[in-house]
Design a protein around this motif. Structure first.
Motif, short mmCIF file in Angstrom:
data_model
loop_
_atom_site.label_atom_id
_atom_site.label_comp_id
_atom_site.label_asym_id
_atom_site.label_seq_id
_atom_site.Cartn_x
_atom_site.Cartn_y
_atom_site.Cartn_z
N ILE A 395 1.00 -11.87 9.13
CA ILE A 395 0.80 -11.31 8.25
C ILE A 395 1.82 -9.58 8.39
O ILE A 395 2.13 -9.04 9.46
CB ILE A 395 -1.17 -10.10 8.50
N PRO A 396 2.73 -9.49 7.67
CA PRO A 396 4.21 -9.03 7.85
C PRO A 396 3.98 -7.47 8.32
O PRO A 396 5.15 -7.48 9.65
CB PRO A 396 5.28 -9.16 7.05
N TYR A 515 -9.94 0.42 8.39
CA TYR A 515 -9.98 0.99 7.13
C TYR A 515 -8.36 0.24 6.71
O TYR A 515 -8.65 0.01 5.42
CB TYR A 515 -11.18 1.19 6.62
N ARG A 516 -7.74 1.61 7.62
CA ARG A 516 -6.30 1.20 7.11
C ARG A 516 -6.21 -0.60 7.70
O ARG A 516 -4.94 -1.11 6.90
CB ARG A 516 -5.69 2.31 7.95
N PHE A 517 -6.11 -0.66 8.33
CA PHE A 517 -6.16 -2.34 9.07
C PHE A 517 -6.68 -3.36 7.68
O PHE A 517 -5.82 -4.22 7.27
CB PHE A 517 -7.52 -2.70 10.10
N ILE A 518 -7.61 -2.92 7.23
CA ILE A 518 -8.35 -3.79 6.03
C ILE A 518 -7.19 -3.82 4.87
O ILE A 518 -6.98 -4.89 4.51
CB ILE A 518 -9.71 -3.96 5.55
N GLU A 519 -7.13 -2.59 4.31
CA GLU A 519 -6.80 -2.45 3.47
C GLU A 519 -4.98 -2.59 4.05
O GLU A 519 -4.39 -3.66 2.45
CB GLU A 519 -5.85 -0.83 3.47
N THR A 520 -4.53 -3.18 4.74
CA THR A 520 -2.75 -3.87 5.17
C THR A 520 -2.95 -5.20 5.09
O THR A 520 -2.00 -6.04 4.70
CB THR A 520 -2.01 -3.02 6.60
N LEU A 522 -4.79 -6.66 2.82
CA LEU A 522 -5.03 -7.01 1.43
C LEU A 522 -4.08 -7.15 0.62
O LEU A 522 -3.56 -7.75 0.16
CB LEU A 522 -6.78 -6.18 1.08
N SER A 523 -3.43 -6.44 1.04
CA SER A 523 -1.77 -5.67 0.58
C SER A 523 -0.82 -7.03 1.28
O SER A 523 -0.22 -7.08 0.33
CB SER A 523 -1.06 -4.15 0.82
N ASP A 524 -0.89 -7.67 2.43
CA ASP A 524 0.04 -8.74 2.46
C ASP A 524 -0.57 -9.63 1.98
O ASP A 524 0.15 -10.99 1.57
CB ASP A 524 -0.12 -8.27 4.78
N ALA A 579 -15.94 -3.42 0.46
CA ALA A 579 -16.56 -3.89 -0.75
C ALA A 579 -14.71 -3.46 -1.50
O ALA A 579 -14.43 -3.72 -2.93
CB ALA A 579 -17.47 -4.44 -1.18
N ASP A 580 -15.54 -1.98 -1.69
CA ASP A 580 -14.40 -1.34 -2.44
C ASP A 580 -12.90 -1.37 -2.01
O ASP A 580 -12.48 -0.90 -3.06
CB ASP A 580 -14.92 0.32 -1.86
N ILE A 581 -12.31 -1.12 -1.31
CA ILE A 581 -11.18 -1.47 -0.81
C ILE A 581 -10.33 -2.74 -1.70
O ILE A 581 -9.80 -3.03 -2.39
CB ILE A 581 -10.93 -1.55 0.76
N ALA A 582 -11.73 -3.91 -1.77
CA ALA A 582 -11.13 -5.22 -1.75
C ALA A 582 -11.36 -5.36 -3.48
O ALA A 582 -10.47 -5.91 -4.21
CB ALA A 582 -12.29 -6.40 -1.78
#
Length: 895
Positions: A395-396, A515-520, A522-524, A579-582
């Motif tokens: 995960i860059p 949730y900051r971790f999950i967001e990052t 998914l973005s990567d 799930a909302d972040i996804a």
């Protein structure tokens, strides 16, 4: 007379000289002390390293499971010193891995300690450890350690100093063997039975002979040999075509652009020329388009009169599946009957889950697996990329995940990594770089396989939690913590371990960093997929979160304002937030069943998710645990269900109820190819034949009345075979555990058999056995050699063997045709090829046989039969009777 200033100055000079002298003395003493300690450390390091090296080379480890009523729940480990020096008390420890821990804390002068997960150590206790003399040995007894198979033990024990950084760890040579030869054979039922009510025993050679015989049928014509079986095949009698290398593939790029990849793959696979127009004097293969076909549907017409094969589909995917069927037909014979094949899949989701976290499998192995999946028309590769034992994808934005989370090292080294696991030895590492993973994605796309990544949260997350702790330490050391985001994922003080024995392995849902971790992540991941495959779906795991792990969290207590903390409430908050972040990223989600299920209440309300579809892997179906009907619950609640039943579709379980076989056995004692072939996805409870101990299940008792069926069968969207890798450390082991079971899985997930629809159980069973004979015939004659030519080392079943004393004739058979059998007599090391029968010379007391594969000449396990004095059958009867009586007495005494 000097002035006061001069006196003061002189005093300063004298004091300065004195101070300088003192400073010089201190400096010299410090240098001397440093030099002495350096030499001392080097001496100690060298001394401790020599002890570690000696133990690694000269300590022989032997493990034996308890073999009597009183020792059945114990294990004896014998440590033998084969060298010329005594092994004395010192600052060293022996590390080993086990998934079935003992309650023993001290034995034979050793402390038995625990690190995390299944990593344990033996540490000599001062004034109690008496040493192991040169040529001597020491027996260690571990109580309440039930070992029922060799695979309960792991290779690559290692010895290391228990002082930080003082020496390098070494693998103990006698434990390096992947065949686990340092584990003694399991010779009686006290050893291999898990429980007094366990009915399973290893197959005898005679039993295996009868089973092999039951699934062989010489009357099978084998006219149409394709796996998986097409939906419809109509053969025109007495009309055939002969295929040879003069045939051509007609390329029609201007008409059917979507079919070009399939036509080129076909030409390459068969070594044919591509032409623009068919020739009248040559056979040809041509693609046609029909937009009324669905995406995976195809039709093949074999026309003898025009010497042509026409493959019709609506797109490239259907054309690709058509060429796979054609290649299968031509691999078995170059003579094909005139026919019309109409085919489409039973389920849209035909998946394989591979766990690359527990033990890593490199990109070349994954690509080979994708090739084989596509050969048998499977279309979903679910990659379990993260777990407690390792984070396996770069995960860059968070490089520490693989910098630290993909590495294992010795616990007592000043390094940032995970502790050794699952027989990896003191060191192991492995992950997919962005480039590696994109290569896998491209390879999969060309073969119409969708790659679904799994990031397992909130449980099974130790690798992420530890990596983020190390990252925070780095940021603090470099004083960049304020500039970069924090991803501290846990404040676990619960003291609660997971079912696999991992402490602090659950991400905390009450932390914003989670949730900051999950967001990052998914973005990567979306960037990694970009331009190759569209990332449509993410699997979030969600399984096996230890109950109560968050209740002592100060963050959770603060978030819930001192109200009573409920584990299921916190978990549910996590699931819907993730799930909302996804959804914000445009992603559908998948979860393991327990991730979206609350005991006593059932599945979460699917309408609360913003996604159109939520996929659930239904896996936990140990019948006696009353969880077999969860798949039905989820389907009826509106979830899309992927059947991943542990009792039938977990390929990390053994092929046979034999302690020599590889595989875990917590859900069921074994899963053979017939069991996979016979799985009925649309009649869940029809699969409930035996419990995990082999006892026959009464369905009326199990369901407390008639067993239910789903009211929403369309929500059963597919099946997924699962390869968990706790006991699978290399490619050979991976393919042996996967094949040929995956062929049976591919058959069932693509093709609905007629016997599945029959109401009468006996009629269905008989029809199923006949169908399986046909399947086994095709596998033996065609598919196994295809696999070996592709470099796939599938499992080879041992031969069956019987002996008749009156004429001294041994009869031998194999499960699959095409395998030959090798035999030796007694202690004779000479092996000879034998047919179906052989006369055994007088004086021979025992026979040994193994099967050999047709292409790579690989060997099965050796099977032995004692024929001494014709007493084998009587001895077997007597010993089994005695064992039964002893077990019965044991049950009565303990009732």
């Amino acid at each position: 007379m000097p002035s006061t200033v001069h006196k003061y100055a002189a005093c300063i000079v004298r004091k300065s000289s004195s101070s300088l002298f003192i400073l010089c003395c201190i400096l010299l003493i410090s240098i001397g002390w440093t030099i002495v300690n350096l030499f001392k450390t080097r001496h100690e390091s060298g001394a401790e390293q020599s002890v570690v090296d000696y133990i690694a080379v000269n300590l022989k480890v032997k493990i034996k499971a308890g073999d009597s009523m009183t020792t059945a729940r114990s294990v004896q480990i014998t440590l033998s010193n084969t060298g010329h020096k005594d092994i004395l008390f010192g600052k060293w420890r022996i590390y080993f891995y086990s998934l079935t821990p003992s309650t023993t804390s001290k034995t034979a002068g050793f402390e038995v300690g625990w690190v995390n997960g299944g990593l344990y150590f033996l540490s000599p206790i001062k004034n109690e450890f008496q040493g192991i003399s040169a040529g001597g040995s020491l027996d260690l007894i571990f109580r309440e350690w039930k070992s029922s198979a060799k695979i309960d033990h792991f290779p690559n024990w290692f010895v290391a100093s228990n002082t930080y950084g003082i020496s390098s760890p070494r693998i103990i040579e006698s434990t390096k063997d992947e065949s686990l030869s340092f584990v003694s054979s399991f010779e009686n039922s006290f050893q291999w039975k898990r429980h007094e009510f366990d009915t399973y025993n290893p197959y005898t050679p005679g039993e295996r002979y009868e089973m092999n015989k039951a699934f062989q049928d010489a009357t099978l014509k084998g006219e149409f040999n394709v796996i998986p079986t097409p939906f419809s095949v109509k053969i025109v009698p007495n009309k055939k075509i002969v295929f040879d290398d003069n045939w051509v593939v007609v390329e029609q790029a201007s008409i059917n652009k979507e079919h070009v990849p399939a036509s080129r793959i076909l030409a390459m696979k068969l070594g044919l020329t591509e032409v623009l127009q068919p020739a009248t004097n040559r056979g040809y293969i041509m693609f046609e388009s029909d937009k009324t076909f669905n995406k995976e549907q195809y039709e093949i017409k074999v026309e003898a009169k025009t010497t042509a094969i026409i493959i019709t589909s609506s797109n490239g995917k259907g054309a690709f599946y058509g060429i796979q069927t054609l290649i299968s037909m031509l691999d078995s014979s170059n003579i094909i009957p005139e026919c019309i094949i109409k085919d489409h899949p039973r389920f849209p989701y035909r998946g394989l889950m591979i766990d690359v976290s527990r033990n890593f499998h490199n990109k070349e192995t994954i690509k080979k697996l994708i090739d084989l999946m596509s050969l048998y028309k499977m279309n979903k590769l679910h990659m379990h990329l993260t777990d407690d034992e390792g984070w396996r994808i770069e995960i860059p934005s968070i490089p520490e995940l693989t910098k630290y989370g993909s590495r294992r090292c010795n616990y007592f080294e000043k390094d940032k990594c995970l502790n050794p696991s699952l027989g990896s030895g003191p060191y192991s590492s492995g992950f997919y770089t962005v480039s590696d993973f994109r290569e896998i994605l491209r390879y999969a796309k060309e073969r119409y396989v969708e790659v679904i990544p799994e990031i397992d949260v909130p449980g099974h997350a130790l690798s992420a939690i530890k990596a983020m702790q190390y990252r925070e330490q780095d940021l603090q050391r470099l004083k960049t913590a304020e500039k970069l985001p924090s991803y501290i994922l846990s404040d676990d003080v619960s003291g609660i371990s997971s079912v696999q024995g991992w402490m602090e392995n659950s991400i905390n849902p009450c932390l914003n960093a989670t949730y900051r971790f999950i967001e990052t992540i998914l973005s990567d991941l979306q960037v990694i997929y970009q331009g190759i495959q569209k990332l449509d779906r993410i699997h979030f795991g969600g399984d096996e979160v230890p109950t109560g792990v968050w209740e002592k969290s100060k963050t959770c207590q603060s978030l819930f304002h001192g109200n009573s903390l409920d584990h299921s409430t916190i978990k549910k908050m996590f699931v819907f937030t993730v799930a909302d972040i996804a959804h914000k990223h445009g992603l559908q989600i998948s979860m393991w069943e327990d991730g979206v299920y609350k005991k006593t209440q059932g599945p979460y309300d699917v309408k609360e998710f913003k996604q159109e579809e939520v996929y659930v892997n239904a896996w936990s179906n140990m019948w006696e645990a009353q969880t077999g009907g969860r798949a039905i619950e989820f389907a009826d609640s509106g979830y899309k269900v992927i059947l991943s039943m542990a009792t039938h579709l977990y390929f990390d379980h053994p092929y046979e109820p034999d302690p020599e076989e590889r595989g875990l056995y917590w859900a069921t004692r074994y899963i053979d190819t017939y069991k996979v072939f016979g799985f009925m996805p649309m009649n869940i409870y029809a699969n409930a034949e035996f419990d995990s101990l082999g006892n026959k299940i009464n369905l009326n008792d199990l369901c407390r009345g008639p067993c239910p069926n789903t009211k929403a069968p369309d929500n059963f969207v597919g099946m997924e075979a699962c390869i968990w890798s706790e006991t699978i450390r290399n490619e050979t082991q991976l393919f042996e555990m996967t094949f040929p079971r995956l062929l049976a899985f591919a058959e069932r997930v693509w093709h609905e058999a007629e016997w599945e629809k029959l109401k009468a159980p006996e009629e269905g069973d008989n029809t199923k056995r006949r169908d399986f004979k046909r399947f086994v015939d095709i596998i033996g004659k065609n598919e196994l050699s295809r696999l070996e030519k592709a470099g796939v080392q599938y499992r080879i079943p041992p031969p069956g063997l019987t002996f008749t004393e009156s004429n001294r004739v041994a009869k031998i058979n194999n499960f699959y045709s095409g395998h030959k059998v090798m035999m030796s007599f007694g202690n004779d090391s000479k092996w000879r090829s034998v047919g179906k029968e052989i006369q055994i010379p007088e004086g021979v007391s025992d026979i040994h046989v193994y099967a050999v594969s047709p292409v790579l000449n690989r060997k099965s396990r050796i099977v032995s039969l004692d024929i001494s004095n014709g007493a084998d059958s009587m001895y077997t009867y007597f010993s089994c009777t005695c064992t039964f009586l002893i077990l019965s007495l044991y049950v009565i005494v303990n009732s």
